[in-house]
Design a protein around this motif. Structure first.
Motif, short mmCIF file in Angstrom:
data_model
loop_
_atom_site.label_atom_id
_atom_site.label_comp_id
_atom_site.label_asym_id
_atom_site.label_seq_id
_atom_site.Cartn_x
_atom_site.Cartn_y
_atom_site.Cartn_z
N MET A 161 21.23 63.34 -13.04
CA MET A 161 21.47 64.10 -11.81
C MET A 161 22.56 65.16 -12.00
SD MET A 161 20.42 64.46 -8.73
CE MET A 161 19.57 62.98 -8.16
N ARG A 162 23.59 64.83 -12.77
CA ARG A 162 24.76 65.74 -12.87
C ARG A 162 24.39 67.18 -13.24
NH1 ARG A 162 28.75 61.49 -14.57
NH2 ARG A 162 29.66 61.04 -12.54
N PRO A 163 23.63 67.40 -14.34
CA PRO A 163 23.30 68.80 -14.67
C PRO A 163 22.41 69.46 -13.61
CG PRO A 163 22.19 67.26 -16.16
CD PRO A 163 23.17 66.46 -15.37
N ARG A 164 21.63 68.66 -12.87
CA ARG A 164 20.77 69.24 -11.83
C ARG A 164 21.59 69.81 -10.69
NH1 ARG A 164 15.37 67.96 -11.66
NH2 ARG A 164 15.43 68.34 -9.42
N VAL A 165 22.60 69.05 -10.25
CA VAL A 165 23.36 69.50 -9.07
C VAL A 165 24.52 70.42 -9.50
CG1 VAL A 165 22.76 67.46 -7.73
CG2 VAL A 165 24.87 67.44 -9.06
N ALA A 166 25.00 70.24 -10.73
CA ALA A 166 26.01 71.13 -11.35
C ALA A 166 27.03 71.67 -10.35
CB ALA A 166 25.30 72.26 -12.09
N ASP A 167 27.15 72.98 -10.27
CA ASP A 167 28.19 73.59 -9.44
C ASP A 167 27.87 73.55 -7.94
OD1 ASP A 167 29.52 74.09 -11.71
OD2 ASP A 167 28.97 76.22 -11.84
N LEU A 168 26.62 73.18 -7.61
CA LEU A 168 26.26 73.10 -6.18
C LEU A 168 26.99 71.95 -5.50
CD1 LEU A 168 22.41 73.57 -6.60
CD2 LEU A 168 24.01 75.25 -5.63
N ALA A 169 27.37 70.92 -6.27
CA ALA A 169 28.00 69.73 -5.71
C ALA A 169 29.50 69.73 -5.98
CB ALA A 169 27.37 68.48 -6.31
N THR A 170 30.26 69.12 -5.06
CA THR A 170 31.68 68.90 -5.32
C THR A 170 31.84 67.76 -6.32
OG1 THR A 170 32.06 69.54 -3.02
CG2 THR A 170 33.92 68.55 -4.21
N ARG A 171 31.15 66.65 -6.03
CA ARG A 171 31.18 65.50 -6.94
C ARG A 171 29.79 64.86 -7.03
NH1 ARG A 171 36.84 64.11 -6.59
NH2 ARG A 171 37.56 64.63 -4.51
N CYS A 172 29.56 64.20 -8.14
CA CYS A 172 28.37 63.36 -8.32
C CYS A 172 28.87 62.04 -8.88
CB CYS A 172 27.39 64.04 -9.27
SG CYS A 172 25.92 63.06 -9.61
N VAL A 173 28.90 61.01 -8.03
CA VAL A 173 29.60 59.76 -8.32
C VAL A 173 28.61 58.59 -8.42
CG1 VAL A 173 31.24 58.09 -7.38
CG2 VAL A 173 31.73 60.53 -7.19
N GLY A 174 28.80 57.74 -9.42
CA GLY A 174 28.01 56.52 -9.54
C GLY A 174 28.91 55.29 -9.49
N PHE A 175 28.58 54.36 -8.63
CA PHE A 175 29.33 53.10 -8.56
C PHE A 175 28.39 52.05 -7.99
CE2 PHE A 175 30.18 52.82 -3.95
CZ PHE A 175 29.90 54.12 -3.55
N GLY A 176 28.86 50.81 -7.89
CA GLY A 176 28.00 49.82 -7.25
C GLY A 176 28.11 48.42 -7.82
N HIS A 177 27.09 47.63 -7.47
CA HIS A 177 27.06 46.21 -7.79
C HIS A 177 26.27 46.03 -9.08
CE1 HIS A 177 28.27 46.24 -3.60
NE2 HIS A 177 27.09 46.71 -3.24
#
Lengths: 433, 433
Positions: free
Chosen positions: A327-343
């Motif tokens: 996902m990160r390269p897809r959203v690149a500069d369009l997003a402020t952050r691209c975060v993954g976390f969880g269980h």
């Protein structure tokens, strides 16, 4: 998420199963649609009336009927707040088998209707196993009562299962009989830094083996998640230097000396093998709470960026983080952050992408890609949040056509006029919101 | 039990889901009734064809597809024998979450169809929690596929639950995805003598607190049960003197030193309080197996008496043994033995009454009293065996009318022609057997 705005003519606030039954009987006769609402903490719009549905709020149904310390059961109304139930159980050294961020306002009826997972699922399991009985009012006002406090009861079909996770579309849960668990006398929390996702996975396997029966949570976040809580809600990184991944390991046990010995042996081994490059073990409850803050306040931290696109995905553990990396390269500069976390222990990823304002360009990079990736890797597009309004039309990404057909037949059987929580879960959503 | 004799024109032995689907499509078109049959080890006649139903045996569907040691899942066909699955899992230090006496011949598909409970239910929980996915063939031949190996999946209704415990009346389970558990590296078994039923209950509470997360079984038998295994199958009493009650406590854990310390502390405390008057702890696996024999061979021992009237009852723990005490004077000299034993930790009593030959006079003392007593104390007339043929007509003792109505509507929805396992579970049994 500022995504859904409800519309209703009235909010009904019954106090008992009998009142809910009377309301549903009335609405059934007059073909009035009803949306049940608990703590209204869901993330997929499941409790939002879309057109003019009446809201049936369970907030006044907040009585605890009793706690049986020998049988380890709790009986209560559906509107009891999760944290309140834990407070009542604590007097008997017991606790609820589920725990989640919204515990201060979510209601047990809503938890069950949405089959909530949460932080200690890997230890105490699914609500399909721990709910022992329910009362549920059907769309026609009939009451299904499975409230015998028995752990084993094989007399016909297990009807309560129909209402667990069906998001109030088949019936309204009004009373609950929960199997509860021993409150651990020893709780330990360790926070670890891992050099890569492979090492995170190896740490999980090592924890399952080494901590075995006392492992109660295995949560992870990436460096973007850490940076978010550091910057936005002023929760500091427990370590001096940064790492690509962080893991929170918790144990629940009955003997602190034994548990600490197991945790130390596990950590020593994890550091030796290089799976963990840095680690800290909480020395008391205050430190433990501080470490949990890093994980629990990510959601709040992300809100500071403006708009949050939230996805709750199940994937086989080995593919889980690949989605964030793709996902990160897809959203690149369009997003402020691209975060993954969880269980991680449950294979459950929370993928969150933020931006200052809503952006169609950004959204087009996220969907349908996120769902396509999930389908391709045999994942689930809703691990624990449900389908609600938001994902009802995406059900085909995770369910074969024959399954959806049977689900709609069940909906038709129990709610032939489509009056209960319409446009949600297995129904098509005409507005395409 | 020599209670049910089946009749059929043919036994079909498909090898795959596709073959089961083809059979059901054919039978659906021609309105041919089908009884699914697994290991045929059930005790309520659930797998017996009553008139001329075809038998669909799953015995040739015995392939293990795979074991995922990281996700802790096992994928297999429904006809795999439980013990075979455990042997395959043992290579990965894993095991099935359920265990029962019939493990050498019962099949996992039958276990799930009958929602088997068994010996370690109190530790590893219900199949409603541990089955992660199924394939099931509907009466019309359609296949429901929920085989994604995910622990969390909230995308619509949880269809697999419909097939767990419905005794093959809603669909035929053909493939299974199980969540499996760590094989314990430390197993301890203690056998205890208690002076009364009150003390048995207090020992249970003490075990739940003191052994906590490592407690894996809490079984009990009364002195009549002990006498039976001593006399009929030559299993000796581990103690020199007799006691009114005996308890078998087992622990499963990851550290033998820790576990033994917990067990010793628990035993010391139980002896001090007078709850336990005598106790023995197995020093190795052979001794542990010998202690389990006392509990596991009761069923076989009872057969030596001739005819056995067997009841599988759930009751609140405090009322559980009262049923045996109420039954003894009723059956008096008409019975050879009246024995109570079972899974006390789950509130599950096995009440068995023996006599040399079938006796209507004796039977009249047992039924309907056993069901009336159970209803009066809010118990279940089938804890784990199911309703099958034997108890289908007794469903009203444990289920309110509205529940039975909804169950029959579900049966009507999935099997409108009543072709799958007829006369069982929620159907009226016309023969009144």
């Amino acid at each position: 998420m500022n995504k859904f705005r409800g519309q209703t003519a009235a909010v009904l606030r019954p106090r008992s199963t009998e009142e809910v039954s009377a309301i549903m009987r009335y609405c059934h006769e007059r073909k009035l649609a009803v949306t049940p609402q608990g703590g209204n903490t869901g993330l997929v719009g499941g409790s939002v009336p879309l057109h003019d549905e009446l809201i049936l709020s369970t907030s006044l149904m907040n009585q605890v009927y009793g706690i049986d310390a020998v049988a380890r059961t709790l009986t209560c109304q559906a509107g009891c707040v999760l944290e309140t139930l834990n407070a009542a159980l604590a007097e008997h050294d017991l606790m609820m088998p589920l725990d989640l961020g919204a515990k201060g306002s979510c209601q047990i009826g809503g938890n069950i209707s949405s089959n909530a997972g949460g932080l200690r699922f890997l230890r105490y399991g699914s609500l399909h196993g721990s709910v022992l009985g329910l009362k549920a009012v059907l769309p026609n006002g009939d009451v299904i009562d499975t409230m015998k406090g028995l752990r084993k009861d094989n007399t016909g079909y297990d009807l309560k299962q129909l209402f667990i996770g069906s998001e109030g579309t088949l019936g309204i849960i009004t009373e609950v009989l929960m199997g509860v668990v021993q409150k651990p006398s020893a709780v330990n929390v360790a926070f670890l830094a891992c050099p890569g996702y492979d090492q995170v996975q190896q740490t999980l396997v090592a924890a399952q083996k080494g901590l075995g029966e006392i492992l109660s949570a295995f949560e992870f976040l990436d460096h973007e998640g850490m940076r978010c809580v550091n910057e936005t809600v002023d929760v500091p990184n427990p370590f001096d230097s940064t790492a690509p991944f962080y893991v929170l390991v918790e144990t629940h046990g009955s003997n602190s000396e034994h548990d600490y010995a197991k945790l130390e042996a596990f950590l020593e081994n994890a550091m030796e093998t290089g799976c963990v490059v840095d680690g800290v073990v909480a020395q008391d409850a205050t430190q433990a709470a501080a470490l949990w803050q890093v994980r629990e306040r990510i959601t709040e931290g992300l809100q500071h960026d403006g708009v949050v696109y939230k996805y709750d995905i199940s994937l086989p553990v080995q593919h889980l983080y690949s989605l964030v990396e793709a996902m990160r390269p897809r959203v690149a500069d369009l997003a402020t952050r691209c975060v993954g976390f969880g269980h991680l222990g449950d294979g459950n990823l929370h993928l969150n992408i933020t931006s200052p304002t809503a952006s169609e360009e950004l959204f087009a990079q996220i969907e349908p890609f996120v769902y396509e990736f999930t389908r391709e890797h045999r994942g689930s597009i809703s691990a624990e949040h449900g389908l609600g309004l938001m994902k009802a039309r995406h059900i085909h990404y995770s369910q074969p056509a024959a399954n959806v057909t049977l689900m709609r037949q069940l909906k038709g059987l129990l709610d032939p006029h489509g009056l209960l929580n319409p446009y949600k879960t297995v129904e098509e959503n005409p507005l395409n919101v």
